[in-house]
Design a protein around this motif. Structure first.
Motif, PDB file in Angstrom:
ATOM      1  N   LEU A   1      28.155  71.836  37.706  1.00 34.42           N
ATOM      2  CA  LEU A   1      27.995  71.100  38.956  1.00 34.42           C
ATOM      3  C   LEU A   1      29.324  70.824  39.645  1.00 34.42           C
ATOM      4  N   GLY A   2      30.432  71.151  38.971  1.00 35.18           N
ATOM      5  CA  GLY A   2      31.747  70.909  39.551  1.00 35.18           C
ATOM      6  C   GLY A   2      32.110  69.445  39.619  1.00 35.18           C
ATOM      7  N   LEU A   3      31.646  68.662  38.629  1.00 36.33           N
ATOM      8  CA  LEU A   3      31.907  67.226  38.662  1.00 36.33           C
ATOM      9  C   LEU A   3      33.373  66.933  38.387  1.00 36.33           C
ATOM     10  N   GLU A   4      33.918  66.047  39.149  1.00 35.11           N
ATOM     11  CA  GLU A   4      35.280  65.578  38.931  1.00 35.11           C
ATOM     12  C   GLU A   4      35.225  64.177  38.320  1.00 35.11           C
ATOM     13  N   SER A   5      36.299  63.796  37.638  1.00 34.48           N
ATOM     14  CA  SER A   5      36.378  62.467  37.026  1.00 34.48           C
ATOM     15  C   SER A   5      35.204  62.222  36.084  1.00 34.48           C
ATOM     16  N   TYR A   6      34.915  63.205  35.230  1.00 36.86           N
ATOM     17  CA  TYR A   6      33.829  63.093  34.266  1.00 36.86           C
ATOM     18  C   TYR A   6      34.414  63.074  32.863  1.00 36.86           C
ATOM     19  N   GLY A   7      34.098  62.053  32.097  1.00 30.87           N
ATOM     20  CA  GLY A   7      34.578  61.990  30.723  1.00 30.87           C
ATOM     21  C   GLY A   7      34.891  60.564  30.315  1.00 30.87           C
ATOM     22  N   LEU A   8      35.401  60.421  29.103  1.00 34.36           N
ATOM     23  CA  LEU A   8      35.684  59.103  28.539  1.00 34.36           C
ATOM     24  C   LEU A   8      37.172  58.821  28.437  1.00 34.36           C
ATOM     25  N   GLU A   9      37.992  59.640  29.099  1.00 29.43           N
ATOM     26  CA  GLU A   9      39.440  59.434  29.038  1.00 29.43           C
ATOM     27  C   GLU A   9      39.843  58.224  29.875  1.00 29.43           C
ATOM     28  N   VAL A  10      40.963  57.603  29.475  1.00 27.72           N
ATOM     29  CA  VAL A  10      41.502  56.454  30.212  1.00 27.72           C
ATOM     30  C   VAL A  10      41.750  56.841  31.661  1.00 27.72           C
ATOM     31  N   GLY A  11      41.298  55.994  32.578  1.00 30.47           N
ATOM     32  CA  GLY A  11      41.449  56.238  33.998  1.00 30.47           C
ATOM     33  C   GLY A  11      40.209  56.805  34.653  1.00 30.47           C
ATOM     34  N   MET A  12      39.302  57.402  33.867  1.00 34.74           N
ATOM     35  CA  MET A  12      38.060  57.944  34.410  1.00 34.74           C
ATOM     36  C   MET A  12      37.082  56.810  34.717  1.00 34.74           C
ATOM     37  N   PRO A  13      36.140  57.022  35.636  1.00 33.76           N
ATOM     38  CA  PRO A  13      35.097  56.016  35.850  1.00 33.76           C
ATOM     39  C   PRO A  13      34.364  55.716  34.543  1.00 33.76           C
ATOM     40  N   ALA A  14      34.090  54.453  34.292  1.00 36.55           N
ATOM     41  CA  ALA A  14      33.500  54.030  33.017  1.00 36.55           C
ATOM     42  C   ALA A  14      31.997  54.258  33.029  1.00 36.55           C
ATOM     43  N   ASN A  15      31.628  55.547  32.938  1.00 31.38           N
ATOM     44  CA  ASN A  15      30.227  55.966  32.875  1.00 31.38           C
ATOM     45  C   ASN A  15      29.946  56.477  31.469  1.00 31.38           C
ATOM     46  N   LEU A  16      28.798  56.076  30.903  1.00 31.60           N
ATOM     47  CA  LEU A  16      28.569  56.385  29.495  1.00 31.60           C
ATOM     48  C   LEU A  16      27.112  56.158  29.139  1.00 31.60           C
ATOM     49  N   VAL A  17      26.674  56.824  28.054  1.00 31.48           N
ATOM     50  CA  VAL A  17      25.354  56.572  27.485  1.00 31.48           C
ATOM     51  C   VAL A  17      25.505  56.375  25.980  1.00 31.48           C
ATOM     52  N   VAL A  18      24.805  55.381  25.447  1.00 34.14           N
ATOM     53  CA  VAL A  18      24.820  55.098  24.012  1.00 34.14           C
ATOM     54  C   VAL A  18      23.414  55.356  23.473  1.00 34.14           C
ATOM     55  N   PHE A  19      23.338  56.187  22.436  1.00 36.89           N
ATOM     56  CA  PHE A  19      22.057  56.568  21.849  1.00 36.89           C
ATOM     57  C   PHE A  19      21.704  55.628  20.687  1.00 36.89           C
ATOM     58  N   GLU A  20      20.428  55.440  20.475  1.00 43.07           N
ATOM     59  CA  GLU A  20      19.969  54.668  19.322  1.00 43.07           C
ATOM     60  C   GLU A  20      19.990  55.582  18.095  1.00 43.07           C
TER      61      GLU A  20
ATOM     62  N   ALA B   1      20.686  62.200  16.983  1.00 42.72           N
ATOM     63  CA  ALA B   1      20.231  62.108  18.373  1.00 42.72           C
ATOM     64  C   ALA B   1      19.262  63.239  18.699  1.00 42.72           C
ATOM     65  N   ILE B   2      19.581  64.459  18.247  1.00 44.17           N
ATOM     66  CA  ILE B   2      18.673  65.587  18.476  1.00 44.17           C
ATOM     67  C   ILE B   2      17.412  65.429  17.631  1.00 44.17           C
ATOM     68  N   ARG B   3      17.559  65.030  16.396  1.00 42.41           N
ATOM     69  CA  ARG B   3      16.414  64.918  15.481  1.00 42.41           C
ATOM     70  C   ARG B   3      15.403  63.877  15.940  1.00 42.41           C
ATOM     71  N   LEU B   4      15.889  62.728  16.383  1.00 40.43           N
ATOM     72  CA  LEU B   4      15.016  61.602  16.705  1.00 40.43           C
ATOM     73  C   LEU B   4      14.643  61.509  18.181  1.00 40.43           C
ATOM     74  N   VAL B   5      15.426  62.145  19.051  1.00 40.79           N
ATOM     75  CA  VAL B   5      15.269  61.957  20.507  1.00 40.79           C
ATOM     76  C   VAL B   5      15.036  60.468  20.791  1.00 40.79           C
TER      77      VAL B   5
ATOM     78  N   LEU C   1      17.505  65.294  26.665  1.00 41.84           N
ATOM     79  CA  LEU C   1      17.573  65.395  25.211  1.00 41.84           C
ATOM     80  C   LEU C   1      16.285  65.987  24.637  1.00 41.84           C
ATOM     81  N   GLN C   2      15.154  65.717  25.290  1.00 43.18           N
ATOM     82  CA  GLN C   2      13.904  66.326  24.853  1.00 43.18           C
ATOM     83  C   GLN C   2      13.972  67.847  25.016  1.00 43.18           C
TER      84      GLN C   2
END
Length: 423
Positions: free
Chosen positions: A353-372, A379-383, A320-321
């Motif tokens: 990178l050719g990543l498979e199973s990437y995203g927030l759709e139902v059935g995808m691995p539950a990987n995620l980031v939440v920004f302050e 998010a861009i303004r404050l980093v 993000l920086q």
């Protein structure tokens, strides 16, 4: 019953917050009951950040064995050539593990690292292959066989590239503008593509990382991608010479890149300080033509490149920086461009990178980031720090919400740096 509910998160492009649900490590349809509920107050959530371009083998080596006094690319390469002689597997792994933790805290879960293979012992590559196995499912790591001193201009370079593949490299790299002649540069590109094609691997080449407008190896990459039918499997990194191409040639090469189906990576942190070193005034902005490439339909990603090494003494592993710098460096401050910067560190590099199973759709691995922060703009303004990072439904990094206070007219008030509409 669900394992986890994330309530009141805002997804990119959505005006209203939503609820995300996790069952057995995957995204599920939200239900009323869950073993754990986390309220997030409308904060922005995205799929994990993806680091498209970094040199993990060199991280945290700034000042070793000496400082880069000129700050130039070529002095950095010379210093690294000295440092390589003292590498050990323990040294590499200890430094990389420290930075991987930084990256995970920043929400990065997928990393493509270039690894110098101009070392007869392949010390760094062997160390990172071992580390890739040791970290298991904590993070995903792709390794690029990167010939820092060239393939054909370094003694035994071709054989070292072949050995790197046998040792476990995932991607074939190159550096054609560093070869001794243009002819050797073209030949090195063709060698890299042929080696990748033989082993079914992807290609990611440091290409035209110079201010020289005669450096035009990206056209050779596009031609080889088309000839070998490797659309979607090839990435050109840096391509800073494109900034200095005349408009007629730039138009032609951008269209050919689009035709080839190549991905592009720009590295605003390093190239904002490394390029333009030979200029008097005005000093050029040495980076690739991001907006022209995107307008042509090319997938363009942002890379961090370096973390405290001979080329870039700063950084803490946060894509993000780098996106924040590109907003300024690449004139990407338009209302539709700032949200695109978030895509350039998430879905765009995921495709490269050719990543498979990437995203927030139902059935995808539950990987995620939440920004302050509540939006892409903020998010861009404050980093900001990352409030929460999930990996397969488990919290793997978190930041306690920071609180800042000022005393105004004798009274203490909290400040969160967010704009609020006046009544």
């Amino acid at each position: 019953m669900l394992d986890l509910l994330l309530r009141s998160v805002r997804l990119p492009g959505d005006a209203e917050p939503t609820t995300l649900a996790v069952r057995d490590g995957r995204w599920s349809e939200p239900q009323a009951e869950a073993r754990e509920v986390i309220e997030l107050g409308g904060l922005l959530a995205t799929p994990p950040l993806v680091e498209a371009h970094i040199h993990l083998d060199a991280v945290l080596t700034v000042g070793q064995p000496r400082q880069n006094l000129s700050g130039s690319l070529f002095e950095g390469i010379a210093i690294w050539a000295e440092r390589v002689k003292t590498l050990t597997r323990e040294d590499v792994k200890a430094r990389v593990l420290q930075v991987l933790r930084w990256q995970l805290a920043n929400g990065v879960q997928h990393v493509r690292s270039h690894v110098d293979v101009c070392d007869p012992q392949l010390t760094a590559l062997h160390a990172l292959v071992e580390l890739r196995e040791e970290i298991g499912d904590q993070m995903d790591l792709q390794l690029v066989a990167f010939p820092q001193q060239g393939i054909l201009s370094f003694e035994g370079g071709q054989e070292l590239m072949r050995k790197a593949v046998d040792a476990g490299a995932d991607v074939i790299g190159g550096i054609p503008h560093y070869e001794l002649t243009r002819e050797l540069g073209v030949e090195s590109v063709k060698f890299a593509f042929q080696l990748a094609a033989e082993h079914g691997l992807r290609v990611d080449i440091h290409c035209d990382e110079t201010d020289d407008d005669h450096s035009r190896f990206v056209e050779t990459m596009a031609a080889e991608t088309i000839r070998l039918g490797m659309a979607g499997r090839v990435t050109a990194s840096h391509t800073t010479a494109m900034h200095s191409y005349n408009q007629a040639y730039a138009h032609r090469v951008v269209n050919n890149i689009a035709r080839s189906g190549m991905h592009m990576v720009t590295n605003p942190l390093d190239n904002s300080v490394l390029q333009g070193r030979f200029d008097s005034y005005p000093v050029r902005r040495g980076h690739t033509r991001v907006k022209e490439l995107q307008a042509a339909g090319v997938n363009v990603c942002i890379g961090h490149d370096s973390v405290m090494d001979p080329w870039y003494p700063l950084g803490y592993g946060d894509p993000l920086q780098a996106a924040f710098v590109l907003a300024h460096y690449g004139h990407m401050s338009g209302a539709e461009e700032i949200p695109r910067l978030i895509q350039m560190v998430t879905s765009a590099p995921a495709a490269a990178l050719g990543l498979e199973s990437y995203g927030l759709e139902v059935g995808m691995p539950a990987n995620l980031v939440v920004f302050e922060a509540p939006s892409e703009f903020d998010a861009i303004r404050l980093v900001p720090r990352r409030r929460l990072v999930l990996r397969r439904g488990r919290v793997v990094a978190r930041t306690e919400p920071p609180r800042t206070f000022v005393t105004w007219n004798g009274e203490e008030e909290s400040v969160d740096f967010l704009r609020r509409e006046s009544n």
